[in-house]
Every structure is written in C-alpha cells, then in structure tokens.
Scaffold this motif. Structure first.
Motif, mmCIF file in Angstrom:
data_model
loop_
_atom_site.group_PDB
_atom_site.id
_atom_site.type_symbol
_atom_site.label_atom_id
_atom_site.label_comp_id
_atom_site.label_asym_id
_atom_site.label_seq_id
_atom_site.Cartn_x
_atom_site.Cartn_y
_atom_site.Cartn_z
ATOM 1 N N LEU A 238 58.486 11.660 -27.026
ATOM 2 C CA LEU A 238 59.416 10.933 -27.895
ATOM 3 C C LEU A 238 60.220 9.866 -27.154
ATOM 4 O O LEU A 238 61.147 9.284 -27.721
ATOM 5 C CB LEU A 238 60.387 11.928 -28.549
ATOM 6 C CG LEU A 238 59.738 12.916 -29.530
ATOM 7 C CD1 LEU A 238 60.709 14.030 -29.894
ATOM 8 C CD2 LEU A 238 59.267 12.196 -30.787
ATOM 9 N N GLU B 225 63.794 2.614 -28.325
ATOM 10 C CA GLU B 225 64.019 1.708 -29.458
ATOM 11 C C GLU B 225 65.472 1.752 -29.908
ATOM 12 O O GLU B 225 66.072 0.709 -30.227
ATOM 13 C CB GLU B 225 63.113 2.105 -30.625
ATOM 14 C CG GLU B 225 61.636 1.788 -30.427
ATOM 15 C CD GLU B 225 60.801 2.276 -31.596
ATOM 16 O OE1 GLU B 225 61.355 2.356 -32.723
ATOM 17 O OE2 GLU B 225 59.617 2.595 -31.400
ATOM 18 N N GLU B 226 66.057 2.944 -29.925
ATOM 19 C CA GLU B 226 67.435 3.057 -30.403
ATOM 20 C C GLU B 226 68.448 2.612 -29.351
ATOM 21 O O GLU B 226 69.524 2.118 -29.696
ATOM 22 C CB GLU B 226 67.714 4.483 -30.871
ATOM 23 C CG GLU B 226 66.904 4.875 -32.091
ATOM 24 C CD GLU B 226 66.871 3.768 -33.137
ATOM 25 O OE1 GLU B 226 67.931 3.204 -33.477
ATOM 26 O OE2 GLU B 226 65.765 3.444 -33.627
ATOM 27 N N LYS C 207 60.694 6.308 -28.807
ATOM 28 C CA LYS C 207 61.605 6.274 -29.947
ATOM 29 C C LYS C 207 63.054 6.195 -29.470
ATOM 30 O O LYS C 207 63.885 5.510 -30.081
ATOM 31 C CB LYS C 207 61.386 7.501 -30.839
ATOM 32 C CG LYS C 207 60.004 7.559 -31.502
ATOM 33 C CD LYS C 207 59.891 8.767 -32.416
ATOM 34 C CE LYS C 207 58.479 8.927 -32.962
ATOM 35 N NZ LYS C 207 58.070 7.822 -33.834
ATOM 36 N N LYS D 33 65.349 8.993 -35.884
ATOM 37 C CA LYS D 33 64.060 8.460 -35.425
ATOM 38 C C LYS D 33 63.174 9.586 -34.882
ATOM 39 O O LYS D 33 61.973 9.626 -35.154
ATOM 40 C CB LYS D 33 64.302 7.401 -34.337
ATOM 41 C CG LYS D 33 63.039 6.691 -33.854
ATOM 42 C CD LYS D 33 62.390 5.855 -34.932
ATOM 43 C CE LYS D 33 63.170 4.597 -35.228
ATOM 44 N NZ LYS D 33 63.179 3.616 -34.147
ATOM 45 N N LEU D 34 63.760 10.506 -34.120
ATOM 46 C CA LEU D 34 62.970 11.615 -33.578
ATOM 47 C C LEU D 34 62.505 12.559 -34.676
ATOM 48 O O LEU D 34 61.378 13.071 -34.638
ATOM 49 C CB LEU D 34 63.784 12.403 -32.544
ATOM 50 C CG LEU D 34 64.331 11.645 -31.333
ATOM 51 C CD1 LEU D 34 64.952 12.628 -30.341
ATOM 52 C CD2 LEU D 34 63.251 10.816 -30.651
ATOM 53 N N ASP E 81 56.252 12.658 -35.429
ATOM 54 C CA ASP E 81 57.661 12.924 -35.169
ATOM 55 C C ASP E 81 57.887 14.433 -35.250
ATOM 56 O O ASP E 81 56.945 15.206 -35.463
ATOM 57 C CB ASP E 81 58.560 12.167 -36.156
ATOM 58 C CG ASP E 81 58.145 12.377 -37.609
ATOM 59 O OD1 ASP E 81 57.757 13.499 -37.959
ATOM 60 O OD2 ASP E 81 58.173 11.403 -38.395
ATOM 61 N N GLY F 115 61.085 9.737 -37.903
ATOM 62 C CA GLY F 115 60.308 8.562 -37.539
ATOM 63 C C GLY F 115 60.909 7.260 -38.022
ATOM 64 O O GLY F 115 60.254 6.221 -37.987
ATOM 65 N N LYS F 116 62.173 7.292 -38.497
ATOM 66 C CA LYS F 116 62.793 6.060 -38.966
ATOM 67 C C LYS F 116 64.304 6.123 -38.744
ATOM 68 O O LYS F 116 64.900 7.208 -38.740
ATOM 69 C CB LYS F 116 62.488 5.817 -40.437
ATOM 70 C CG LYS F 116 62.974 6.887 -41.401
ATOM 71 C CD LYS F 116 62.567 6.517 -42.818
ATOM 72 C CE LYS F 116 63.093 7.514 -43.844
ATOM 73 N NZ LYS F 116 62.730 7.112 -45.218
ATOM 74 N N ARG F 117 64.878 4.943 -38.583
ATOM 75 C CA ARG F 117 66.305 4.831 -38.326
ATOM 76 C C ARG F 117 67.125 4.939 -39.597
ATOM 77 O O ARG F 117 68.203 5.523 -39.606
ATOM 78 C CB ARG F 117 66.594 3.490 -37.644
ATOM 79 C CG ARG F 117 68.058 3.158 -37.423
ATOM 80 C CD ARG F 117 68.210 1.745 -36.871
ATOM 81 N NE ARG F 117 67.374 1.536 -35.708
ATOM 82 C CZ ARG F 117 66.588 0.485 -35.513
ATOM 83 N NH1 ARG F 117 66.553 -0.490 -36.428
ATOM 84 N NH2 ARG F 117 65.853 0.380 -34.432
#
Length: 556
Positions: free
Chosen positions: A184, A190-191, A187, A225-226, A319, A229-231
């Motif tokens: 992970l 990305e954040e 991910k 996200k983890l 995820d 899979g999305k913010r």
C-alpha cells in the motif's frame, strides 16, 4: 455481613422520598422540572434491583478475600462515586485531580458496582500490560463500543473471546502485516503529495493555513485510500482539500473517538440505557449513522462485485476492503460476514486518524513558538533529503530529530487522557492492591507522559530528551511505557508501522515544504488545552510560505 443485612441497608438507602430522587436526577442529569414521580420511581426501582443483585454477588466474597483496594474516594451506597463523576466534568480531569490530591500513582473509584482503576506509573502499567497481560486482555462492554463495533463484530473494541481471536488473526495476518504495508506504499505517497498540493494552494490564497484541517484530512485521506481505494466520497475540492462529505466523515470519526469510552451513565447502570440521561447515546448514534452512510454502500457494492460474479478466480485485491471480502475459510467459503466487514472497516477508520493529526498539530504549535526547534528540524531535512525532492518514507530511518519531536508530542500531548480500557478477567493483585474481577483498568497516557518522577521538567516541550548522547535510530514506540504512543500487549496497537509512517510523513512534508510563522500581529501561539479534551483550545492557524523549487508543488 450476610445477604439479608446487606439488602436491608441497601433498601433503607434507596427508599428515599420521591422529591429527593427527583432533585437528585435533576441535578445529575439536567432533567426537566416536569420529571414525574412515576419516572423517578421507575429509575429508583431499577437502581434498587440492580444494587440488590450486585450485593448478593459481592456478599459471597468476604473481607479477607477482598484485600485492600487502591486508594480512592469514599463511595455512596449503590451509586458509588457516580454523583462526583456527574458533577465533575470532564471526568478525566476529576480522576487525575484525585490522584494528584492523594499523591498516588494508582487509584480506584467505584461507578455503580464497577471498580475503575487508573494508573500513572510506568512500573505499574508494565505489570498490567506485560506481566499480567493475560489477566487484563478483555474490554468493557459499553453502549458506544457495541454501536461502533456492530455488536462486537470487530477486533479492538470486542471483549475477550472467539470473535476477538478471529478478527485479531485477520488483522495481523492479512491487513497489518509487513507485506501489506509495502503493497500500500504508493497509496500513502499519493496522499503525502496531495497534502503538499493542498497547503501550497492555501499559500497562494491568504497564506493562512489551518493545520488542524490539513492534518486531520491528510490522515482521513490516507485511510480512505487504503481502505476504499479513493480519497473522496464525493467530488472533493479542486485544491485537493476535503469536500462536504469528507468534512462530515472526519467530524463523525472524531465524535466517535471522544464518546467511545466517555464514562456514560448507562455503561455502569445498563438498566438506564435508552433514557440517554447524559446525551451520549444521541451523539454516538449520529456519528455511527454518518459513517455507515458513507461506508455501507461501498462495502455492499464491493461484496456484490466479488461474490456475485463468476469470474473472480484470478481477481486481485486493490485495497484493504477487497482483502477483507476475498478472504476464504478452510471450506473455500467467505471467511467474514457482511456485518463483520462493515464493523472492521469502521474500526480501522476510527483507529487511524487521531494520533497522526494530533501529533502534527501540537508539534507544529510548539515548534513555531520555539523557532530554534523548527530550525533544527529544517536543517535535518535539508541535510538528509535536500531541496530537490520531497521527503519519502525511505528517509524516515534517518530523520531522528523529526521523530524525536513526534515522540515528545506523544508524551506531552496525548490524543486521549487514558488508553483504551482493559478489564480484569479474574481477581488479581497489582502493586500490592487487590483488583477485583470485572474491574476496568485505565492506563493514563496523561499521567505517564507528565509524571515528574519519570521526566525532568515534564511540562516543557523538549525533543532533545529523546535523542541521548549517542544518536541511534529513534522510534515512536515506547517499550518502557514512560508514555504511550502505540500500546503494547495482547490488546495493544498492531499498526505501529502504519502509524509511524503517517505521523512522520505528515510532519516532515509540512516542515520541509513550507516556512512557518505566527499569524501577523500575534504575540505567540496559545498552547492552552481545550477545557473538555486534550486538543489545542483553538485550531492552529499559522502563516505558510513555500520554500522548495516551484516544480515540486506543481508536478502532481
């Protein structure tokens, strides 16, 4: 004292005049003056029956077997120290005040029939969480824990038993394991990048940055996200900031944290649950419904995609939700039921957001007030990372000063006054005191970290105390329990690696990416604690200015 004598005393104590009962309820629960004598009679009857039952149980144990309880205030019959608890809010300050007044590092108050033992000594804490870990391996039942765990279907909030063992195995082998942490990584990156983008956008607007908002939503973004899979649950904001949905979600998570083990009256008098005498039940229900509103449709849709399709033999999880859904038992059937997946999803959300965001806000406040500390942190980042790239998780082992700052925030400014409660599963002795079976044991994060017998000048923010003469790899865990960052033992935190990565990356990206200063005209950052909890009394809003080459902010 025999059962009949005990019952007679309790009967005399509880057969109060109706007006006395009404006055007591008005005072403790802020009940309206229209409270009827009938309602008062019902409540007092429940209390009486409950007390008689407990007196019959406790009378089976003679005084010699009981031994000496830890020191504490004299308790009222039936109610215990409930009147003092209700008139001394917040309760954690009352308990710590009692311990300071009595000069003790272990104390006991009785709430209803439950002995609540608080501890502020590393030695005594180690006796509980290490030496007698098996004895204290359960959790108390509570209205909030039952609600947020979906009826005790998750891991951390569940009393000792088969369900806890099952979910604990799932977490340690499939969710919070080194392989999954590495899997992970992208991910999380990305954040961390999105955090820099968001703060940079605030610099271009007014230069004023709300650190609390940035920190809490970075933490929320990471775990969403983890997990999913999305913010964003909705559209989000163009600058990478939270949308209305994310703001509502994070607020619900923090309400859950505040009220999870908040000394709710009905937790000690279960017959009163449903009356919501202290207002906790409404807040817990609203927080739970908000999280379900966002979580459940995603979980249910994903389960349909995995279990109702015939082409999933070679499908790979993307995820943590996919991982939970795809687990199989020895017969090839789904290991987890839908309600278990939902409960564990909520618990992971609740557990991941609080510590990193709280540490970042307090650390930044303390460092901006002491510019020499901020200068040392910047120098370390420039030396280890430089200014031509952004700090990465691979740099964490070399960022000892940043980690020392985080350790100091864990010590001095814990997210919660107490660790998650433990329950004694049998009678035992701790520090020479008798701890009855069923006692709730609270290890004080506040008491450990600010204990003057352990720390010199305990109320001063001083990261140097964690470095020592010979610099080795500084870690955020504290095995000697001089403070608590991630707890230990059977019921300890199993996600220290994730917590460390989130905390250090959040701090390091803020410090590396921007120059920080107090708001214009401000005499300094107000470091007052909130009256009701341990957060800063006012969210930290400070001025920021980019300090790296422009392309590092615009390349995302």
């Amino acid at each position: 004292m025999n059962i009949n004598a005990s019952s007679a005393i309790l009967l005399n104590t509880t057969s109060l005049h109706a007006t006395t009962i009404i006055a007591t309820i008005r005072t403790f629960f802020a009940a309206p003056p229209q409270l009827s004598a009938f309602n008062a009679f019902i409540i007092s009857t429940f209390l009486f029956l409950f007390a008689v039952l407990k007196s019959q149980q406790s009378s089976l144990i003679g005084p010699k077997q009981l031994g000496r309880l830890p020191p504490g205030p004299v308790a009222w019959p039936v109610l215990g120290n409930l009147p003092e608890m209700l008139s001394s809010k917040p309760v954690f300050r009352w308990i710590h005040g009692l311990m300071e007044e009595m000069g003790t590092e272990i104390a006991c108050v009785r709430l209803g029939s439950t002995h609540v033992v608080s501890v502020s000594s590393p030695k005594i804490a180690a006796e509980i969480l290490k030496k007698q870990d098996a004895v204290f391996a359960s959790r108390p039942e509570s209205m909030a824990a039952r609600t947020f765990s979906g009826g005790y279907k998750s891991a951390a909030l569940v009393p000792h038993g088969d369900q806890w063992k099952k979910m604990r195995r799932v977490l340690t082998s499939e969710i919070i394991c080194p392989a999954r942490h590495k899997w992970l990584h992208e991910k999380r990156v990305e954040e961390a990048d999105n955090l820099v983008r968001y703060v940079f956008a605030q610099c271009g607007a007014s230069r004023d940055v709300d650190i609390r908002t940035a920190a809490r939503h970075y933490s929320g973004n990471v775990i969403r996200k983890l997990m999913f899979g999305k913010r964003n649950f909705g559209q989000g904001m163009p600058d990478g900031g939270p949308g209305i949905e994310e703001e509502e979600h994070v607020e619900a998570v923090f309400n859950a944290l505040v009220y999870l083990y908040a000394f709710c009256v009905s937790d000690y008098f279960p017959c009163l649950e449903g009356l919501d005498l202290d207002g906790h039940e409404r807040i817990v229900k609203e927080a739970s419904e908000t999280m379900k509103k966002y979580h459940d449709p995603i979980v249910e849709q994903r389960i349909r995609e995995w279990r109702n399709s015939g082409d999933n033999a070679n499908k790979e999880p993307q995820d943590l939700l996919d991982v939970l859904i795809s687990l199989k038992d020895s017969n090839g059937q789904p290991l987890l039921a839908t309600d278990e997946i939902k409960a564990q999803t909520t618990e992971i959300m609740i557990a991941a957001i609080d510590n990193p965001s709280n540490v970042a806000e307090w650390t930044m406040a303390e460092m901006i007030n002491q510019p020499e500390l901020l200068r040392k942190a910047v120098e370390e980042l420039d030396r280890v990372v430089g200014k031509e790239r952004l700090v990465q998780e691979s740099d964490i082992p070399h960022l000892n000063y940043i980690k020392a700052c985080a350790r100091e925030a864990f010590r001095l400014h814990p997210i919660a006054p107490f660790n998650v409660p433990h329950v004694a599963m049998s009678d035992t002795t701790v520090a020479g005191y008798f701890i009855p079976k069923g006692s709730h044991v609270l290890v004080s994060r506040l008491g450990l970290g600010r204990n003057p017998k352990v720390w010199d000048d305990p109320h001063r923010f001083n990261p140097e105390r964690h470095l020592g003469d010979v610099i080795t790899n500084v870690v955020l865990t504290e095995p000697d329990l001089r403070f608590i960052s991630f707890s230990t033992g059977r019921r300890g935190c199993i996600a220290a690696s994730l917590g460390t990565a989130m905390t250090v990356m959040l701090l390091a990206r803020l410090i590396q990416g921007f120059s920080w200063e107090q708001p214009q005209g401000s005499p300094g950052i107000d470091l007052s604690e909130s009256e009701h909890d341990l957060f800063l009394a006012r969210p930290l809003t400070v001025r920021a200015e980019p300090r790296l080459p422009l392309h590092l902010y615009t390349s995302f």
